[in-house]
Design an enzyme around this catalytic site. Structure first.
Site, mmCIF file in Angstrom:
data_model
loop_
_atom_site.group_PDB
_atom_site.id
_atom_site.type_symbol
_atom_site.label_atom_id
_atom_site.label_comp_id
_atom_site.label_asym_id
_atom_site.label_seq_id
_atom_site.Cartn_x
_atom_site.Cartn_y
_atom_site.Cartn_z
ATOM 1 N N GLU A 105 0.882 -1.176 0.000
ATOM 2 C CA GLU A 105 0.000 0.000 0.000
ATOM 3 C C GLU A 105 0.912 1.216 0.000
ATOM 4 O O GLU A 105 1.559 1.521 1.007
ATOM 5 C CB GLU A 105 -0.921 0.015 1.223
ATOM 6 N N CYS A 151 -1.904 9.257 3.208
ATOM 7 C CA CYS A 151 -1.542 8.779 1.866
ATOM 8 C C CYS A 151 -2.655 8.973 0.854
ATOM 9 O O CYS A 151 -2.387 9.015 -0.354
ATOM 10 C CB CYS A 151 -1.125 7.307 1.922
#
Length: 476
Positions: free
Chosen positions: A215, A249
Site C-alpha cells: 500500500e 496517503c
C-alpha cells in the site's frame, strides 16, 4: 523486540508452531480477534498519548479516527463474519452434482505474515492487515518504525500482555533490524509506505519468492468540474489536506480547477483555512510534521518553487510566523500552477502543501492525471454525470470517491489498495482482506464418473473419447 537475534528467534518460533497446526481452528481465530478488541478497548488512551509524544502535537480526534477506529471496527466485523468466510466456497457443477461431482474452494492460511507499518498511522496500518491475516488463520509479526519510539515501545508492551509471541509479535529497533525484517522468508509480507522504500522491500522479498502486498501512495488528484460546489470542496479540501499535518496517503495531493474558477477557489481556500484553524502554532488540534527531516523536505519544496517564480500562498493565522521549525507546524501552502518539473509536482508531498493547477477543458485535466503514475486515490467533484463518468473511466487509480474525500477507503466490503506505482494487492475490507491473506485452494471431488475418466487420459484408446473431447471445444 529490537534486535536481529530477537527477531530471528520469534520468527523461527512462529514458523515451528504454524507447521504443527496448519489449519488454525475457528475458535482460536475468534479468540485472537477478541483479544485484539480487548487490547484496543482497554489501552486506546495510552495509545493516543504515545502517538502525541512521537508526533509532538497531534489532534487526539485524528489519533482516534486514524489509529483506533479502524482496527476496532475491522476486528468486530471479522468476529461476526468469520464463520461464513471460512466455509468452503461451492462452485457451479450443474447436473454433474447429481453424479456425485463436487468442486469448491478452500481458503487456507498462508503461514507467517510480516507487516511493516509507516509513521503516519502506525497502529492502524499495523493492525488492519494483521486482523485480516489473523482472520485467515495466520500468525503475524509487526514492525513499527524507529521514528515512532514511544508508540513502538507501548505496542511491544501491550503485545506481551495480550498475546504469546507465537501468535502476534511486535518488532521495533533501528534500520538494520528493519532491513533484516524485510529479508526473512515470510509467507506474505505487507508493507505500507513510499514507493522508493517499497522497491527495497520487494527486492529483499524476491530473494525468498515472498509474495508482497504493497500500500503506497503517489499523487492523488482532486478534480473540480465546472459545476462543482466550490465552497463545499474548499472546506473539505482544507480539512483533509491538513488532517494529520497533511501526512495521509489518500489526501488529495493536487487540485485541478477550471481556469474560469481558479481565483474563486483560491479565495475560498483562504477563507476556509482561517475558519477551520484560527490558530495553528499553539493549537493542539493542528498536527505537527513528524521529524525535522520531513519538515526540511517540505521547506525545500516551497523554496524551490519560489526560485522558479511559482505563485506561493501561505495561509497562516495573523500574527503567527509559520512554518515554525521548533513546533514543526507547517501552514497550508498553495502553489499555483507550478512548473511540472518541480519536486512538489513530481513527488508525493505528504504534508500541508497543495499545488492547484488550472485547466481549460476536461480533456486537459484527464491528460494531466494520465501523464503521472497511477495514484492511490482520485476525487472528482461536480454534478454532470457524463463528466464524472469520463474522469472515472478514462483514468486509473487504486480507488475513487465522488463528491467527497477518503470514503472509498472506509468501505468494509470493497477492499482497499493501489495500482501500479501506488501499490499492489487489496486488503482491509472484511472478506476481501480475509482472502488477501489466504490461499484459495481449488478442490475437485470426483463422483460416479471416476470409473470412466481414465478413458480420457492419453494415450486414447479409441475415436469415441477423442471425438468427445474435440466436440467439447468446438473442433468437431
Amino acid at each position: 523486540m529490537d534486535t536481529i537475534d530477537g527477531v530471528q528467534k520469534v520468527f523461527d518460533l512462529q514458523k515451528r508452531n504454524y507447521g504443527k497446526s496448519k489449519a488454525v481452528p475457528y475458535k482460536i481465530r475468534l479468540d485472537r480477534l477478541g483479544r485484539i478488541e480487548k487490547l484496543f478497548r482497554e489501552s486506546h488512551s495510552a495509545m493516543i498519548r504515545a502517538l502525541q509524544t512521537d508526533f509532538g502535537t497531534r489532534d487526539p480526534d485524528v489519533a482516534m479516527m486514524g489509529d483506533i477506529y479502524s482496527p476496532l471496527e475491522s476486528a468486530g466485523q471479522a468476529r461476526k463474519k468469520l464463520k461464513s468466510w471460512m466455509r468452503p466456497e461451492r462452485q457451479p457443477d450443474g447436473f454433474m452434482r447429481l453424479l456425485g461431482q463436487r468442486t469448491y474452494v478452500l481458503h487456507e492460511p498462508l503461514g507467517v505474515v510480516g507487516v511493516i507499518t509507516p509513521f503516519n498511522a502506525p497502529i492502524a496500518l499495523a493492525f488492519d492487515p494483521a486482523i485480516d491475516a489473523i482472520s485467515a488463520g495466520n500468525t503475524v509479526m509487526m514492525r513499527f518504525p524507529e521514528t515512532m519510539p514511544a508508540t513502538g515501545a507501548l505496542m511491544a508492551e501491550l503485545e506481551e500482555k495480550y498475546f504469546d509471541p507465537s501468535e502476534i509479535a511486535v518488532v521495533t529497533g533501528d534500520l538494520e533490524v528493519a532491513k533484516f525484517f524485510s529479508s526473512l522468508p515470510w509467507d506474505m509480507l505487507a508493507f505500507t509506505g513510499g514507493a522508493a522504500t517499497a522497491r527495497h522491500v520487494m527486492s529483499a522479498a524476491a530473494r525468498n519468492l515472498t509474495p508482497v502486498l504493497l500500500e503506497l501512495g503517489g499523487k492523488s488528484p482532486v478534480v473540480l468540474l465546472e459545476d462543482a460546489d466550490l465552497r463545499a470542496v474548499a472546506h473539505k479540501t482544507v480539512k483533509t489536506r491538513l488532517m494529520n499535518g497533511g501526512q495521509v496517503c489518500i489526501a488529495g495531493d493536487y487540485a485541478l480547477v477550471p481556469d474560469t474558477r481558479l481565483e474563486e477557489f483560491l479565495a475560498l481556500l483562504r477563507e476556509e483555512t482561517r475558519a477551520v484553524y484560527p490558530t495553528m502554532r499553539d493549537n493542539p488540534k493542528y498536527t505537527s510534521v513528524v521529524g525535522d527531516a520531513a519538515f526540511e523536505r517540505l521547506a525545500q519544496y516551497v523554496a524551490e518553487a519560489r526560485e522558479r517564480s511559482t505563485r506561493i500562498i501561505e495561509i497562516a493565522p495573523d500574527g503567527e510566523v509559520l512554518p515554525d521549525p521548533e513546533t514543526r507546524k507547517f501552514p497550508l501552502t498553495i502553489a499555483v500552477n507550478p512548473d511540472p518539473g518541480l519536486r512538489l509536482s513530481c513527488e508525493e508531498i505528504f504534508g500541508p502543501i497543495l499545488p492547484v493547477v488550472s485547466y481549460k477543458a476536461l480533456d486537459d485535466a484527464i491528460g494531466a492525471i494520465n501523464a503521472r503514475e497511477k495514484p492511490l486515490a482520485l476525487y472528482v467533484h461536480g454534478k454532470d454525470r457524463a463528466s464524472i463518468d469520463r474522469v472515472l473511466s478514462e483514468t486509473s487509480s487504486g480507488g475513487a470517491t465522488v463528491n467527497d474525500f477518503l470514503l472509498h477507503a472506509g468501505s468494509r466490503s470493497m477492499g482497499f489498495g493501489g495500482v501500479g506505482e501506488s501499490g499492489m494487492g487489496r486488503y482491509k475490507g472484511g472478506k476481501v482482506g480475509f482472502r488477501a491473506f489466504s490461499n484459495p485452494k481449488s478442490v475437485f471431488e470426483q463422483g460416479i464418473l471416476g470409473r470412466y475418466s481414465h478413458n480420457f487420459l492419453p494415450p486414447l484408446s479409441g475415436d469415441r473419447a477423442r471425438n468427445m473431447l474435440l466436440s467439447r471445444i468446438g473442433l468437431k
